[in-house]
Write a protein that holds these residues in place. Structure first.
Motif, PDB file in Angstrom:
ATOM      1  N   LEU A 211       0.828  -1.209   0.000  1.00 23.52           N
ATOM      2  CA  LEU A 211       0.000   0.000   0.000  1.00 23.52           C
ATOM      3  C   LEU A 211       0.862   1.260   0.000  1.00 23.52           C
ATOM      4  CD1 LEU A 211      -2.898   1.034   0.062  1.00 23.52           C
ATOM      5  CD2 LEU A 211      -2.803   1.001   2.554  1.00 23.52           C
ATOM      6  N   SER A 212       1.990   1.210   0.703  1.00 26.44           N
ATOM      7  CA  SER A 212       2.908   2.357   0.667  1.00 26.44           C
ATOM      8  C   SER A 212       3.428   2.560  -0.752  1.00 26.44           C
ATOM      9  CB  SER A 212       4.074   2.124   1.634  1.00 26.44           C
ATOM     10  OG  SER A 212       3.609   2.026   2.958  1.00 26.44           O
ATOM     11  N   ARG A 215       0.755   4.191  -2.834  1.00 27.84           N
ATOM     12  CA  ARG A 215       0.653   5.629  -2.532  1.00 27.84           C
ATOM     13  C   ARG A 215       1.763   6.413  -3.236  1.00 27.84           C
ATOM     14  NH1 ARG A 215      -1.016   4.734   3.717  1.00 27.84           N
ATOM     15  NH2 ARG A 215      -3.038   5.769   3.667  1.00 27.84           N
ATOM     16  N   TRP A 218       1.146   6.568  -6.931  1.00 24.33           N
ATOM     17  CA  TRP A 218       0.102   7.555  -7.232  1.00 24.33           C
ATOM     18  C   TRP A 218       0.669   8.970  -7.183  1.00 24.33           C
ATOM     19  CZ3 TRP A 218      -4.216   9.985  -8.534  1.00 24.33           C
ATOM     20  CH2 TRP A 218      -4.558  11.144  -7.843  1.00 24.33           C
ATOM     21  N   ALA A 219       1.436   9.278  -6.124  1.00 24.01           N
ATOM     22  CA  ALA A 219       1.982  10.633  -5.980  1.00 24.01           C
ATOM     23  C   ALA A 219       2.925  10.960  -7.135  1.00 24.01           C
ATOM     24  CB  ALA A 219       2.701  10.760  -4.634  1.00 24.01           C
ATOM     25  N   GLU A 283      -5.760  10.789  -0.978  1.00 19.40           N
ATOM     26  CA  GLU A 283      -5.010  10.257   0.155  1.00 19.40           C
ATOM     27  C   GLU A 283      -5.918   9.975   1.350  1.00 19.40           C
ATOM     28  OE1 GLU A 283      -2.029   9.199   0.655  1.00 19.40           O
ATOM     29  OE2 GLU A 283      -2.370   8.905   2.814  1.00 19.40           O
ATOM     30  N   ASN A 284      -6.785  10.934   1.708  1.00 20.48           N
ATOM     31  CA  ASN A 284      -7.566  10.803   2.939  1.00 20.48           C
ATOM     32  C   ASN A 284      -8.847  10.000   2.759  1.00 20.48           C
ATOM     33  OD1 ASN A 284      -5.770  12.302   4.498  1.00 20.48           O
ATOM     34  ND2 ASN A 284      -6.696  14.217   3.860  1.00 20.48           N
ATOM     35  N   PHE A 287      -7.101   6.039  -0.239  1.00 20.03           N
ATOM     36  CA  PHE A 287      -6.065   5.212   0.390  1.00 20.03           C
ATOM     37  C   PHE A 287      -6.331   4.993   1.877  1.00 20.03           C
ATOM     38  CE2 PHE A 287      -3.503   6.572  -3.334  1.00 20.03           C
ATOM     39  CZ  PHE A 287      -3.203   5.300  -3.804  1.00 20.03           C
ATOM     40  N   ARG A 288      -6.837   6.015   2.554  1.00 22.47           N
ATOM     41  CA  ARG A 288      -7.159   5.843   3.975  1.00 22.47           C
ATOM     42  C   ARG A 288      -8.296   4.837   4.155  1.00 22.47           C
ATOM     43  NH1 ARG A 288      -5.472   4.930   8.605  1.00 22.47           N
ATOM     44  NH2 ARG A 288      -6.712   5.747  10.340  1.00 22.47           N
ATOM     45  N   GLU A 291      -6.871   1.438   3.677  1.00 19.50           N
ATOM     46  CA  GLU A 291      -6.077   1.071   4.852  1.00 19.50           C
ATOM     47  C   GLU A 291      -6.963   0.618   6.005  1.00 19.50           C
ATOM     48  OE1 GLU A 291      -2.190   3.019   6.961  1.00 19.50           O
ATOM     49  OE2 GLU A 291      -3.918   4.307   6.658  1.00 19.50           O
TER      50      GLU A 291
END
Length: 303
Positions: A211-212, A215, A218-219, A283-284, A287-288, A291
């Motif tokens: 998952l990291s 992320r 994606w960034a 992100e919030n 992905f959150r 998670e």
């Protein structure tokens, strides 16, 4: 055991205890304290203070609008772009290109990692290629992509793939290598091999690291897409994902570039605001949410 009778100590014994239901053990807090302890409240307050500071600096020092517009002008340009539909169209064009590149990049990463797990030579190949190419900025490949694919979506997708494949593959391999031998042995004892072993044992056990990598991929790809759209913008012909002969078909990068060419600095800031908003939202929320539904639910990390 002693047969002596138990001595009663009335001075130290409480004969009648109040029932638990009658006790008021709740901590009373005011509404403002409860509101302030919410993370979103503190973050919104911080953003509001930054906006007020921005507005005050521009007004007090009489900063020209062409250099730095005030916060209120930027917000007005953002609202105008949203209401007119220009910013939503630009966001949608960028998101379409990004999703296509992200999906292709994940498939390539899955193939590379799958072969790397099965064969040592493939693992060496992936490690060597990632060590060579991962430090290379994707935007540096854009001239080469323009020669190979021309001014079109193919060049942008090519640069996006470079931003996605290597970090996702590296993080996935790192996660696989960190799995304990006990977990691996458990999968072998169940008779799992090949893709089922990877999907049912390796991926869940290494999912925090994977998952990291997702992320970071994606960034990187989001930044690369904005840079590529600043170069290509509305010059892309053919009505592809990122743009067409009509300027309204460009992405967010093209919206910023066009605002800059028209000396609409507030529009440039509004485009940057939209990029930040999309990044925070992904992100919030996305992905959150993943998670919470996976890693925290499985007890692999604390909330």
């Amino acid at each position: 055991m002693s047969d002596r009778p138990q001595m009663s100590r009335p001075d130290r014994e409480i004969t009648e205890l109040p029932s638990i239901g009658s006790l008021d053990i709740s901590i009373r807090r005011s509404f403002l304290v409860t509101l302030w302890e919410m993370d979103n409240t503190r973050k919104l307050t911080l953003l509001l203070l930054l906006g007020l500071f921005w507005e005050a600096v521009v007004v007090l020092f009489s900063v020209p609008d062409i250099i730095i517009p005030s916060a209120s002008e930027t917000l007005a340009a953002f609202v105008d772009g949203v209401v007119s539909g220009i910013i939503p169209r630009a966001v949608w064009n960028s998101i379409q290109t990004l999703l296509l590149g992200y999906a292709i990049g994940l498939m390539i990463s899955a193939v590379l990692v799958g072969f790397a797990v099965a064969y040592r030579f493939s693992s060496d190949f992936l490690t060597t290629m990632a060590a060579m190419l991962n430090p290379l900025p994707a935007i540096a490949l854009l001239p080469l992509a323009m020669i190979w694919f021309g001014l079109g979506d193919g060049a942008i997708i090519f640069t996006l793939l470079h931003s996605i494949v290597w970090p996702v593959s590296l993080y996935t391999m790192t996660g696989f290598r960190g799995i304990s031998p006990t977990v691996r042995m458990m999968g072998r004892n169940y008779g799992l091999k090949g893709p089922r072993y990877i999907a049912l044992i390796l991926v869940p056990a290494a999912f925090p690291t994977i998952l990291s990598g997702l992320r970071i991929g994606w960034a990187f790809s989001w930044r690369t897409l904005m840079a590529a759209e600043l170069v290509f913008g509305g010059q892309v012909s053919g009505g592809g994902f990122s743009g067409s002969a009509t300027t309204d078909a460009g992405g967010l990068g093209w919206f910023i570039f066009r605002s800059q060419m028209e000396s609409q600095t507030a529009g440039v800031f509004a485009g940057l605001l939209a990029i930040i908003f999309i990044g925070v939202l992904v992100e919030n929320v996305l992905f959150r949410g993943v998670e919470k539904a996976t890693i925290e639910r499985w007890g692999m990390t604390r909330a």
